[in-house]
Write a protein that holds these residues in place. Structure first.
Motif, PDB file in Angstrom:
ATOM      1  N   THR A 119      14.936   3.910 -21.614  1.00 12.68           N
ATOM      2  CA  THR A 119      14.920   3.941 -20.149  1.00 12.68           C
ATOM      3  C   THR A 119      15.964   3.020 -19.535  1.00 12.68           C
ATOM      4  N   GLU A 120      16.167   1.844 -20.106  1.00 14.09           N
ATOM      5  CA  GLU A 120      17.161   0.954 -19.503  1.00 14.09           C
ATOM      6  C   GLU A 120      18.546   1.588 -19.554  1.00 14.09           C
ATOM      7  N   ALA A 121      18.898   2.142 -20.701  1.00 11.92           N
ATOM      8  CA  ALA A 121      20.224   2.735 -20.862  1.00 11.92           C
ATOM      9  C   ALA A 121      20.407   3.938 -19.928  1.00 11.92           C
ATOM     10  N   ILE A 122      19.371   4.726 -19.783  1.00  8.62           N
ATOM     11  CA  ILE A 122      19.474   5.897 -18.908  1.00  8.62           C
ATOM     12  C   ILE A 122      19.758   5.439 -17.476  1.00  8.62           C
ATOM     13  N   GLY A 123      19.156   4.319 -17.105  1.00  5.32           N
ATOM     14  CA  GLY A 123      19.423   3.760 -15.784  1.00  5.32           C
ATOM     15  C   GLY A 123      20.901   3.454 -15.593  1.00  5.32           C
ATOM     16  N   LEU A 124      21.551   2.985 -16.640  1.00  7.03           N
ATOM     17  CA  LEU A 124      22.985   2.708 -16.533  1.00  7.03           C
ATOM     18  C   LEU A 124      23.770   4.011 -16.342  1.00  7.03           C
ATOM     19  N   ALA A 125      23.436   5.019 -17.126  1.00  5.73           N
ATOM     20  CA  ALA A 125      24.135   6.306 -16.985  1.00  5.73           C
ATOM     21  C   ALA A 125      23.948   6.839 -15.565  1.00  5.73           C
ATOM     22  N   PHE A 126      22.751   6.631 -15.028  1.00  3.47           N
ATOM     23  CA  PHE A 126      22.494   7.054 -13.651  1.00  3.47           C
ATOM     24  C   PHE A 126      23.368   6.269 -12.679  1.00  3.47           C
ATOM     25  N   GLY A 127      23.402   4.952 -12.860  1.00  2.00           N
ATOM     26  CA  GLY A 127      24.158   4.112 -11.934  1.00  2.00           C
ATOM     27  C   GLY A 127      25.663   4.306 -12.069  1.00  2.00           C
ATOM     28  N   ALA A 128      26.132   4.410 -13.306  1.00  2.00           N
ATOM     29  CA  ALA A 128      27.564   4.595 -13.524  1.00  2.00           C
ATOM     30  C   ALA A 128      27.957   6.049 -13.281  1.00  2.00           C
ATOM     31  N   GLU A 129      26.960   6.916 -13.106  1.00  2.00           N
ATOM     32  CA  GLU A 129      27.176   8.344 -12.849  1.00  2.00           C
ATOM     33  C   GLU A 129      28.039   8.961 -13.937  1.00  2.00           C
ATOM     34  N   LEU A 130      27.439   8.968 -15.126  1.00  2.00           N
ATOM     35  CA  LEU A 130      28.054   9.618 -16.276  1.00  2.00           C
ATOM     36  C   LEU A 130      27.134  10.735 -16.756  1.00  2.00           C
ATOM     37  N   PRO A 131      27.712  11.828 -17.245  1.00  2.00           N
ATOM     38  CA  PRO A 131      26.867  12.894 -17.765  1.00  2.00           C
ATOM     39  C   PRO A 131      26.138  12.445 -19.034  1.00  2.00           C
ATOM     40  N   LEU A 132      24.982  12.966 -19.232  1.00  2.00           N
ATOM     41  CA  LEU A 132      24.174  12.622 -20.410  1.00  2.00           C
ATOM     42  C   LEU A 132      23.024  13.615 -20.439  1.00  2.00           C
ATOM     43  N   VAL A 133      22.743  14.161 -21.599  1.00  2.00           N
ATOM     44  CA  VAL A 133      21.531  14.971 -21.733  1.00  2.00           C
ATOM     45  C   VAL A 133      20.567  14.197 -22.614  1.00  2.00           C
ATOM     46  N   VAL A 134      19.347  14.023 -22.110  1.00  2.00           N
ATOM     47  CA  VAL A 134      18.309  13.315 -22.849  1.00  2.00           C
ATOM     48  C   VAL A 134      17.217  14.322 -23.183  1.00  2.00           C
ATOM     49  N   VAL A 135      17.060  14.620 -24.454  1.00  2.00           N
ATOM     50  CA  VAL A 135      16.045  15.591 -24.858  1.00  2.00           C
ATOM     51  C   VAL A 135      14.792  14.840 -25.281  1.00  2.00           C
ATOM     52  N   ASP A 136      13.664  15.228 -24.734  1.00  2.00           N
ATOM     53  CA  ASP A 136      12.393  14.617 -25.132  1.00  2.00           C
ATOM     54  C   ASP A 136      11.486  15.703 -25.694  1.00  2.00           C
ATOM     55  N   THR A 137      11.273  15.651 -26.994  1.00  2.00           N
ATOM     56  CA  THR A 137      10.303  16.568 -27.603  1.00  2.00           C
ATOM     57  C   THR A 137       8.979  15.824 -27.632  1.00  2.00           C
ATOM     58  N   GLN A 138       8.141  16.162 -26.666  1.00  2.00           N
ATOM     59  CA  GLN A 138       6.939  15.370 -26.430  1.00  2.00           C
ATOM     60  C   GLN A 138       5.898  15.512 -27.546  1.00  2.00           C
ATOM     61  N   ARG A 139       5.148  14.448 -27.739  1.00  2.00           N
ATOM     62  CA  ARG A 139       4.095  14.430 -28.753  1.00  2.00           C
ATOM     63  C   ARG A 139       2.894  13.675 -28.199  1.00  2.00           C
ATOM     64  N   GLY A 140       1.791  13.670 -28.962  1.00  4.26           N
ATOM     65  CA  GLY A 140       0.584  13.006 -28.485  1.00  4.26           C
ATOM     66  C   GLY A 140       0.754  11.507 -28.383  1.00  4.26           C
ATOM     67  N   GLY A 141       0.276  10.923 -27.309  1.00  2.33           N
ATOM     68  CA  GLY A 141       0.362   9.485 -27.096  1.00  2.33           C
ATOM     69  C   GLY A 141      -0.990   8.961 -26.709  1.00  2.33           C
ATOM     70  N   PRO A 142      -1.107   7.778 -26.183  1.00  2.00           N
ATOM     71  CA  PRO A 142      -0.053   6.800 -25.894  1.00  2.00           C
ATOM     72  C   PRO A 142       0.389   6.078 -27.167  1.00  2.00           C
TER      73      PRO A 142
END
Ligand SMILES: Cc1ncc(C[n+]2csc(CCOP(=O)(O)OP(=O)(O)O)c2C)c(N)n1
Ligand SMILES: Cc1ncc(C[n+]2csc(CCOP(=O)(O)OP(=O)(O)O)c2C)c(N)n1
Ligand code: SF4
Ligand code: SF4
Ligand SMILES: [Mg+2]
Ligand SMILES: [Mg+2]
Lengths: 627, 340, 627, 340
Positions: free
Chosen positions: C334-357
């Motif tokens: 999450t921290e790194a994704i925030g940087l990509a958002f702020g620096a406005e760089l393309p990035l695809v983040v794939v989340d293959t969800q599983r049972g949690g927490p």
């Protein structure tokens, strides 16, 4: 309020001072000019004079930027008065600017007609240029509309300090005390405690102590002289009537740190505080590192993840594990917090919010981690979230966080922000004997033991700690069997565990105060709902408008999750709902999702607190044009 | 760890839990589990004072099978949990169990810092040179060219040597053993336990499903004599199934050489003598590799230093003794106050 | 559907086969029994037979648990039919159980009256006990209500394979092929391709190939024999009419990986895929690591944070950076994704969800990372979030994610889940020539360059990559000046930047398809709103109920953020809104917050997909008792 | 990095940006910035092919002052960003700038892995033994007993030696220099740049505000001669302002000793000769510390090995050459398909 130290009767017999209900002063200068020290001395003297007050230290982002640059400007604002003061003030009445850059950065804040007090000695061509002025702002019309008082403070300070043997450079570092002396005179503050403090602080370099003291006295004397010549006037800001008791100034960071210590004491738990430095969270680590005599163990971890994990490890061992950070660091802790949630271990996570996204604006304030606090974990992992609303309030909020964490065996998010952490206000010191303790009992009985047996009321599981004979057991992040706590991949068990974890957290709504109105009551045409550090400006704005006859009310929410159980009904019975936040409408989203009320967001994302005026305008606009 | 020894009559069985052991049949982890369970009674620490902490991985399932306290945490972070645990209660006897991915991939930083700080606990790194639990991707200890689902053409990053890494971080105890070392492993574990500070032990472990036989050339009975050098403090570095080989230093190149006793007039006196307190020797030993050199097994380095939690709690203790009855009310009234 | 390989006319001249519209078969056995291989062979044969189908591989959490344990049971379920098949089936019609543990774990799923096919040879006392039965389930009433077919498969396989020189252990490993032969016979599937596959797979050990082939043939022959004796019957499941074209079976992981490759091709970008293994995301890394001939660079990073950061670094260099994980790993990013958002760089983040927490149920499916995807970042950082709804659909969803990331210079979240990733379905292979490319143009003109100059339409900033002469510039995570991109702490600028970042992402609502109904239309008494992998069961349930005359509609939402611009109006015009999710109501919360519609959550958190029946029941209950 | 040298006429000024440099007056970072800006033109890489990547900290502000491409990322992760950058475009000349906290506290794991993988770039660690940007807390390189806001009674964890740590991870180039080494630093930077793989350089840097003078006993003009040993490949290890001291090996203890030439008959021949390709010598040199030993400056170790991105892109290239015109349509039709 009257304090034994307030010596109104001793004020000099010169011209009667004009009375003011409240005043906002902003001290601004270079990073090296000591503005924060100046501000806090003035705050102390003002508190001793019996005024209510609120401060706003406005640090530069740079550690110590080159001299004379705009980004090296450091400022300290104080709002003080004879009435209840809950914000650091919309606009200063007085701006002290010790160099052109300080003027450049701050002049726009000054209220029209306010006084700007300049060190003309610092207005060299180079400094003027470095401040970004194309020409001397004193020469063009830049300062039109303000009262300008130019004094060659540099020169005056040199005159006082050089004879005492100080170098030019060291002598100039006394400028702040000269100004403080003058402002003390302006507002009739007692300088003695600052004089004492200087003597103690510079005990090892007596010539520096002497010079500073001399500078302060010279500034004070300058005021007296100028008054006599009619060029300046002094004011009187009467003391405020307050509840009797012992008071002190306190910052949010201090109150929060002390609240955590107090909470652990009330829970009869050792505290293990694990953190990694980050602005504006670090003061918590610093303060707590100095409280070893209270048995506080602090750990500066290698990163935020390690800090969170170490705190959880400490909780597992039977201590109260606490971790603290700000946005980027909190983001890193999310995985670990999920484990504490799943393993059902107590943990307090303090987030002192700052401007984002990403690194953002580290030294500016914001309330934008609410989404992350409430919803920022993989899978279903609801946690109690508590927000403090001001410096002193951090004490109680921290105790409440510790209480819930221990009682419900859950991580608790405690939200503060950069403004609250650094701001100071007078605080009626509580007596620990008046606060009900909530001692923790560890489970010790091996009979029929399971680590996941739950208390019928709280739904909290047993807390059985290593070292207890006969209770050896294993816990972890894989889903656990409802009865035994062993690993379980059983579909129905996962549903049951997910449900009980949510029920436990939701149940906390029955263990927290019901929501009440701060101002007004149900059924107002407009209800302003706030949380966190917007408390002060919203309350002031709503109170002022109510005094003007507007039909507006104020609800301030401390428990962000679970929400107070009656909040929904209070909101349903109301007219429009407005939610001012220093983010893009995060709490508004939460309220809308929970109650389906058309809560409207009033968003401000500038790194600066709301002013009372802008809130009043916004409310008036929604009430149909204002009274 | 120096928890006071107590006269208990525990046996290996007392350390087994009622949970089925769920590793693959034939996994080296079974042998390690047995060795640990057999060692625990000899250590003399009451069961309730023992805590096994792990991250995630096959190895990290270990705590479920030890009838002590146990915490199966998250991937790579076990050292941090363990540090918090020791700070909160330095009396506990803590064992961290980790895999090569858990300890050296995601968890490398925490391992560095626990070693640097010298937290008083045992750190067991089960090195199978692969990610077992996630089905066989290569790890930071996989050899160059390892073909796995994520490296179908072979891995291209040079592996890290766990013991050399530990020594580089300033570790004060570094040992090495292997899963089927039924006699060897308990001795190293006991030494790690006796050490004040982090006792780091690399255990070579066979993953029968995803990396079968990767240590065969070191641990198989037929070759073990030639492939392993069991170091003993104060003894010359001799190995070989006929004890006819030894290690000597080439002082010019600062490298170790394998020599044959008796050949070219070489005698025991020419060999290096193991000195557990010598970090340079330990580094040289840690880096010995087949085919030209044997793998060093045993206690490569043991040089105690003050432990982190003792120093931290010492400061707290001292402060408390200096202000024995500090109350919160005093704290709240410290500094400037005024009364209305 | 008729395929050239479907040889109905060649079916044996024995008793006419009963026709079935659809059938659900579940193969269950020990981890070592090869159930996944068996299932996928049956799926291939069934696809070739022209049926529609959906599969559900149900792996154990253990790598290879001890033989005979319940937690070592591996199962593979397939639903196939002559009509549209969109789920792997509520309840199996046939359960193959190769040992007692497989029976113990799976029997409850079998529909009443269904057929259970047992290997009686595996029912040793030890195995029965290890499966948790107190006595032999064949002896007590445990299997009452089911048809039970006991065959000593072990014995039959030994008889076939031992003479070929196999050890007892190796011989028994052919059990799965024996069973497959029998089931092929039962549903009249063509075994040839499996025979070919066995010959190729075991080319290096011909005796193993022979034994497996012999076992399969023996199982097939057994069916024929039993039919003649009247003890078994064969069925016919006719082919389905489908659009003509080339088809294949595809899993979600495969389609997603290929979609990413296709997306990058359409964008004319190199792909740098950075990931750290985690269940159930790893197959993406594995598949893409095998696609180097397409220029795909894969990087197995040291952890999830490094994976995200490396992907962002790759995007900065002008490649399409992609990172993939599951819940705990996403939390770390999450921290790194925030940087990509702020620096406005393309990035695809794939989340293959599983049972949690936390670690939760790694091998089970869940949809519980929606909160994390939409709201899980520090500060205000809204991102596009896209959810795929089934295996084949992952291809299109992945292309869409790449398109938005590149066009809007933003990280994009792409949600899949453990069910989608592993399930297979027949897929009409698209022709790349039919898909409009969206080539990226890097900025190269030094004239008046600023990295933060924005496209007027999309509000996306310039993409200027290292190596371009004259465009040297610096970006970072501290707030950037709107015009120049330099660091800025200016309050008004921060507001402006926060607003424009949000506006950019919100604007994507104009670049995605408007929402339409999957079943029914506006104004239904009940609208079921779904997202992700609940698509199949909801659509089947709603279609069935509509066929029964119920007033119910189905909206399936692909774009979770921003939501389709017309979704609000579709929802406002409707009756009740029900949101079935495999979480505790996360999308329901989102819908409520955005549209203030009283969306009701239907939550299932068992690690298992919804069944059509339970959805029908839930819908009927809300429609007032059912038709 | 081996980007083709191009004949440019750039000067130090060309590498300065229009942004005000915002470090504290007197900060050692200024001197480093100057040295780097002066070195760049000599390296001959076109400005547009250079990228400076940093994490967070005072040191990490560096990219803003270099008129090249630059990315100021997040705390501790610069090596990971740099790895992705190099994988996406191996032609770029990448410089990572980091602080002791950024590189060795939060970022220790990424540093380990970039060194292990040998990604072809330069890694500059500005070691001021303190967290500057967050106002002076101790760092993993702070000496025992360092008093800071978070360690008012003095720090109790033993510091990590950055060069020794790098060598322990398997780094192939390790150099050391210092902020005010106006001549020395550029030479080490050029060598790091010339090295194929990760060129790790520790730069001792004075934080005038929070840790002033912590390297004074090493870098101050008056003492530098006695306190520093400037290593040169192939040259004996001699130091001292009169070049009268040297380093010899004690082969018994495997330790280094400082000796005086001429005393007790010691001559140059008794001294160790620096061999940049010897990792053990490098480790011994890295660990030399005052007061008894000088601090080794210069290129302690340089032993090139294949680089990570070359190997990775090599596999991709090879696969593409093997299937030169692979189309996505082919991919979609690979394996079992059927036509209706
Ligand atoms: C945050 C996170 N990332 C990834 C994973 C997936 N994961 C679990 S164990 C493991 C590696 C296991 O390798 P190792 O530590 O060598 O242990 P082994 O299974 O070989 O004993 C990985 C990548 C996870 N559980 N959590
Ligand atoms: C995730 C995160 N954690 C913490 C911080 C706060 N922080 C910024 S720089 C820094 C340490 C700086 O020390 P160092 O790397 O030595 O650099 P220096 O300032 O001394 O040059 C810290 C803790 C941050 N920005 N982000
Ligand atoms: S996968 Fe390998 S390491 Fe894991 S349990 Fe199986 S054999 Fe052991
Ligand atoms: S705080 Fe220290 S390191 Fe940072 S800029 Fe100032 S002097 Fe330099
Ligand atoms: Mg492993
Ligand atoms: Mg530093």
């Amino acid at each position: 309020m009257s304090t034994p130290l307030l010596k109104e009767d001793q004020s000099r017999p010169s011209a009667p001072r004009e009375e003011r209900d409240s005043v906002v002063v902003r001290f601004a200068g270079d990073s090296g000019d000591g503005m924060q020290l100046t501000g806090s001395q003035f705050s102390q003297a003002t508190a001793l004079a019996g005024n209510d007050l609120a401060t706003f230290p406005d640090f530069p982002a740079e550690i110590r930027a080159p001299v004379g640059t705009t980004y090296g400007v450091s400022a300290f604002q104080i709002n003080f008065g004879a009435t209840s003061i809950e914000t650091s003030g919309d606009a200063p009445d007085v701006l002290v600017a010790l160099n052109p850059a300080a003027l450049a950065v701050n002049i726009k804040r000054l209220r029209k007609g306010g006084l700007v007090l300049l060190d003309s000695g610092s207005f060299t061509e180079r400094n003027i240029r470095q401040a970004g002025f194309s020409q001397d702002p004193r020469q063009d019309n830049s300062l039109g509309g303000y009262q300008v008082l130019e004094i060659d403070i540099s020169q005056r300070v040199l005159e006082v300090a050089r004879p005492l043997g100080l170098s030019q450079k060291d002598a100039l570092r006394c400028k702040n005390m000269w100004v403080l002396g003058l402002v003390y005179w302006m507002y009739d503050r007692e300088p003695q405690q600052t004089l004492d403090w200087l003597a103690a602080k510079f005990a090892k370099v007596p010539e520096v102590a002497e010079a500073n003291i001399a500078a302060l006295k010279a500034g004070h004397a300058y005021g007296e002289t100028m008054e006599l010549s009619g060029e300046m006037r002094g004011y009187r800001v009467p003391a405020r009537e307050v509840k009797p008791g012992a008071y002190r100034l306190i910052t949010g960071a201090q109150a929060l740190a002390w609240g955590l210590v107090a909470g652990c004491k009330l829970a009869e738990l050792r505290m293990t505080f694990c953190s990694y430095p980050i602005t504006p969270s670090s003061p918590l680590l610093h303060i707590l590192s100095g409280l070893k005599q209270y048995g506080v163990v602090t750990f500066q971890a290698e990163d935020e993840i390690a800090a969170a994990c170490a705190a959880i490890g400490a909780s597992y061992a039977g201590s109260m594990g606490i971790t603290a950070s700000s946005g980027p660091g909190l983001a890193l802790k999310t995985e670990a917090i999920g484990l504490a949630f799943g393993a059902e271990l107590p943990l307090v996570v303090v987030d002192t919010q700052r401007g984002g996204p990403s690194t953002g604006l580290p030294t500016k304030t914001e309330q934008s981690d609410l989404y992350l606090a409430v919803w920022g974990r993989n899978a279903d992992a609801p946690l109690p979230v508590i927000a403090s609303h001001g410096p002193g309030d951090c004490f109680e909020a921290a105790i409440e966080a510790v209480r819930l964490a221990a009682k419900y065996m859950t991580p608790v998010m405690l939200l503060s922000d950069g403004y609250i952490a650094n701001a100071a206000e007078p605080w009626l010191i509580p007596d620990m004997n008046d606060i009900a303790p909530f001692p923790v009992t560890f489970h010790t009985d091996p009979e029929d033991f399971s680590p996941f047996r739950r208390d019928q009321d709280t739904l909290a599981r047993n807390w059985a700690i290593p070292g207890t004979p006969g209770l050896e057991h294993r816990i972890g992040g894989i889903e656990r069997d409802y009865d035994t706590g062993h690993i379980s991949y059983e579909p129905a068990n996962h549903q049951k565990m997910t449900d009980v974890r949510a029920a436990k957290v939701n149940g906390i709504a029955n263990d927290i105060p019901e929501q009440s109105f701060t101002e007004g009551g149900p059924g107002a045409a407009l209800t302003v709902v706030g949380w966190g550090s917007t408390y002060g400006p919203i309350r002031q704005a709503v109170a002022a408008l109510r005094a003007e006859g507007e039909d507006v009310a104020h609800l301030h929410v401390r428990h962000i999750w679970p929400l107070p159980r009656n909040l929904g009904s209070l909101l349903e019975g109301t007219g429009r709902v407005l939610v001012p936040e220093m983010n893009s409408g995060q709490f508004a989203t939460l309220l809308r999702s929970q109650y389906l009320v058309p809560a409207e967001s009033l968003s401000k994302v500038t790194g600066q607190p709301f002013t009372i005026a802008e809130l009043k305008d916004a409310i008036r606009a929604r009430l149909g044009g204002g009274a | 760890m120096n928890v006071p020894k107590i006269d208990t009559k525990l046996t290996a069985k007392d350390f087994a839990t009622d949970q089925d052991v769920r590793w693959c049949p034939g996994c080296g982890d079974y042998a390690i589990l047995k060795a640990v369970q057999r060692t625990m009674p000899e250590i003399g620490v009451p069961k309730e004072n023992m805590v096994f902490i792990s991250g995630i991985g096959c190895a990290a399932r270990f705590p479920y099978y030890m009838n002590t306290y146990g915490f199966h945490t998250i991937h790579g972070r076990a050292p941090a949990f363990a540090t918090g645990l020791k700070l909160a209660n330095p009396e506990l006897d803590v064992w961290v169990v980790s895999g090569d991915g858990d300890a050296l991939s995601i968890g490398g930083n925490h391992l560095l810092h626990i070693l640097r700080r010298n937290v008083n606990l045992q750190f067991l790194l089960f090195n199978n040179e692969i990610y077992g639990l996630t089905k066989g991707q290569y790890s930071p200890t996989s050899r160059l060219g390892t073909r796995t689902p994520s490296t179908p053409q072979g891995s291209v990053d040079r592996p890290t040597n766990p013991c050399a890494f530990a020594l580089g971080t300033g570790a004060r105890f570094v040992g090495r053993s292997y899963d089927v070392g039924a006699k060897h492993l308990p001795e190293v574990l006991k030494r790690a336990h006796a050490h004040q500070g982090t006792g780091f032990v690399e255990i070579l472990q066979n993953c029968i499903v995803y990396n079968d036989g990767v240590f065969g050339h070191i641990t198989e009975k037929q070759v073990a004599g030639e492939a392993q050098l069991h170091v003993e403090n104060g003894e010359p570095l001799i190995y070989g199934k006929d004890k006819d080989k030894g290690i000597r230093l080439n002082p010019k190149t600062l490298t170790l050489e394998s020599v044959t006793l008796g050949r070219d007039g070489i005698t025991e006196d020419d060999l290096l003598v193991h000195d557990e307190t010598n970090p340079v020797l330990a580094t040289l030993l840690a880096q010995m590799e087949p085919p030209h050199m044997p793998v060093a097994m045993g206690v490569l380095y043991d040089s105690p230093a003050p432990t982190y939690e003792a120093a931290v709690t010492g400061q707290v203790q001292a402060a408390m003794e200096k202000k024995p009855n500090a109350t919160i009310n005093e704290l709240l009234h410290s500094g400037h106050t005024w009364t209305v």
